[in-house]
Design a protein around this motif. Structure first.
Motif, PDB file in Angstrom:
ATOM      1  N   THR A 118     -13.165  11.949  -0.043  1.00 14.50           N
ATOM      2  CA  THR A 118     -11.744  12.913   1.085  1.00 14.50           C
ATOM      3  C   THR A 118     -11.489  11.732   1.606  1.00 14.50           C
ATOM      4  O   THR A 118     -12.571  11.211   2.681  1.00 14.50           O
ATOM      5  CB  THR A 118     -11.608  13.677   1.510  1.00 14.50           C
ATOM      6  N   PRO A 119     -10.383  10.537   1.454  1.00 17.47           N
ATOM      7  CA  PRO A 119     -10.185   9.781   2.838  1.00 17.47           C
ATOM      8  C   PRO A 119     -10.053  10.085   4.622  1.00 17.47           C
ATOM      9  O   PRO A 119      -9.203  11.260   4.558  1.00 17.47           O
ATOM     10  CB  PRO A 119      -9.190   8.650   2.639  1.00 17.47           C
ATOM     11  N   LYS A 120     -10.492   9.419   5.352  1.00 20.29           N
ATOM     12  CA  LYS A 120     -10.126   9.573   6.653  1.00 20.29           C
ATOM     13  C   LYS A 120      -9.151   8.780   7.126  1.00 20.29           C
ATOM     14  O   LYS A 120      -8.524   9.106   8.119  1.00 20.29           O
ATOM     15  CB  LYS A 120     -11.762   9.250   7.151  1.00 20.29           C
ATOM     16  N   PHE A 121      -8.528   7.950   6.410  1.00 15.76           N
ATOM     17  CA  PHE A 121      -7.515   7.090   6.719  1.00 15.76           C
ATOM     18  C   PHE A 121      -6.603   6.333   5.877  1.00 15.76           C
ATOM     19  O   PHE A 121      -7.479   6.774   4.017  1.00 15.76           O
ATOM     20  CB  PHE A 121      -7.849   5.928   7.445  1.00 15.76           C
ATOM     21  N   SER A 122      -4.654   6.233   5.869  1.00 17.85           N
ATOM     22  CA  SER A 122      -4.512   5.285   5.091  1.00 17.85           C
ATOM     23  C   SER A 122      -4.265   4.315   5.167  1.00 17.85           C
ATOM     24  O   SER A 122      -4.485   3.960   6.985  1.00 17.85           O
ATOM     25  CB  SER A 122      -3.629   6.847   4.932  1.00 17.85           C
ATOM     26  N   ALA A 123      -3.887   2.677   4.583  1.00 16.60           N
ATOM     27  CA  ALA A 123      -3.159   2.429   4.762  1.00 16.60           C
ATOM     28  C   ALA A 123      -1.950   1.585   3.973  1.00 16.60           C
ATOM     29  O   ALA A 123      -2.470   2.643   2.565  1.00 16.60           O
ATOM     30  CB  ALA A 123      -4.770   1.003   4.904  1.00 16.60           C
ATOM     31  N   ARG A 124      -1.620   0.382   4.719  1.00  7.30           N
ATOM     32  CA  ARG A 124      -0.244  -0.258   3.646  1.00  7.30           C
ATOM     33  C   ARG A 124      -0.318  -1.747   3.481  1.00  7.30           C
ATOM     34  O   ARG A 124      -1.249  -1.803   3.976  1.00  7.30           O
ATOM     35  CB  ARG A 124       1.151   0.545   4.781  1.00  7.30           C
ATOM     36  N   PRO A 125      -0.482  -1.586   2.583  1.00  3.64           N
ATOM     37  CA  PRO A 125      -0.393  -2.996   1.727  1.00  3.64           C
ATOM     38  C   PRO A 125       0.132  -4.224   3.520  1.00  3.64           C
ATOM     39  O   PRO A 125      -0.762  -5.154   2.989  1.00  3.64           O
ATOM     40  CB  PRO A 125       0.560  -3.876   0.694  1.00  3.64           C
ATOM     41  N   ASP A 126       0.969  -4.155   3.808  1.00  2.11           N
ATOM     42  CA  ASP A 126       1.352  -5.067   4.904  1.00  2.11           C
ATOM     43  C   ASP A 126       0.095  -5.763   6.281  1.00  2.11           C
ATOM     44  O   ASP A 126      -0.576  -6.227   6.350  1.00  2.11           O
ATOM     45  CB  ASP A 126       2.603  -4.958   5.919  1.00  2.11           C
ATOM     46  N   LEU A 127      -1.059  -4.379   6.251  1.00  2.00           N
ATOM     47  CA  LEU A 127      -1.864  -4.829   6.876  1.00  2.00           C
ATOM     48  C   LEU A 127      -3.071  -5.881   5.945  1.00  2.00           C
ATOM     49  O   LEU A 127      -3.628  -6.537   7.146  1.00  2.00           O
ATOM     50  CB  LEU A 127      -2.807  -3.066   6.704  1.00  2.00           C
ATOM     51  N   LEU A 128      -3.022  -5.113   4.455  1.00  2.00           N
ATOM     52  CA  LEU A 128      -4.302  -6.929   4.166  1.00  2.00           C
ATOM     53  C   LEU A 128      -3.145  -8.302   4.079  1.00  2.00           C
ATOM     54  O   LEU A 128      -4.198  -9.194   4.603  1.00  2.00           O
ATOM     55  CB  LEU A 128      -3.724  -7.091   2.896  1.00  2.00           C
ATOM     56  N   ASN A 129      -2.014  -7.991   4.644  1.00  2.00           N
ATOM     57  CA  ASN A 129      -1.682  -9.521   4.692  1.00  2.00           C
ATOM     58  C   ASN A 129      -1.409  -9.887   6.291  1.00  2.00           C
ATOM     59  O   ASN A 129      -1.881 -11.091   6.499  1.00  2.00           O
ATOM     60  CB  ASN A 129       0.270  -9.400   4.531  1.00  2.00           C
ATOM     61  N   TRP A 130      -1.335  -9.369   7.117  1.00  2.00           N
ATOM     62  CA  TRP A 130      -1.519  -8.987   8.598  1.00  2.00           C
ATOM     63  C   TRP A 130      -3.288  -9.624   8.802  1.00  2.00           C
ATOM     64  O   TRP A 130      -3.099 -10.572   8.973  1.00  2.00           O
ATOM     65  CB  TRP A 130      -0.927  -7.759   9.461  1.00  2.00           C
TER      66      TRP A 130
END
Length: 98
Positions: free
Chosen positions: A23-35
């Motif tokens: 069960t994930p505690k957080f979610s992320a979007r691909p732009d986080l990787l780019n940043w």
């Protein structure tokens, strides 16, 4: 950022997709990787529900590595086919350009 600046070997971000592994505690979007890849030197790992079918945007966004437990072991053609497919995606990606 503090971990990377303190010498961490890598940082991990996720979950990018729904996952049944835990069960994930957080979610992320691909732009986080780019940043991250634009400003930091430490490699980044994308984690969370990643499969051969959905990983290309993460690699293109700058993921240096993918955590793909179920993406390998649950692949319909077996783990060897999954690893081959993931490697081809990395080999053909326009890595880190969003």
């Amino acid at each position: 950022m503090a971990a990377a600046e303190a010498g961490a070997d890598y940082v991990a971000f996720g979950a990018f997709f729904p996952t049944s592994t835990k069960t994930p505690k957080f979610s992320a979007r691909p732009d986080l990787l780019n940043w991250w890849s634009d400003i930091m030197e430490a490699p980044c790992v994308a984690i969370g529900g990643i499969t051969v079918e959905n990983c290309a945007p993460l690699v293109s966004a700058g993921a240096d590595f993918l955590a793909v437990s179920a993406g390998v072991w649950s692949h319909p053609q077996g783990p060897g086919a999954a690893v081959t497919a993931f490697n081809e995606i990395f080999d053909n990606a326009d890595h880190g350009t969003g």
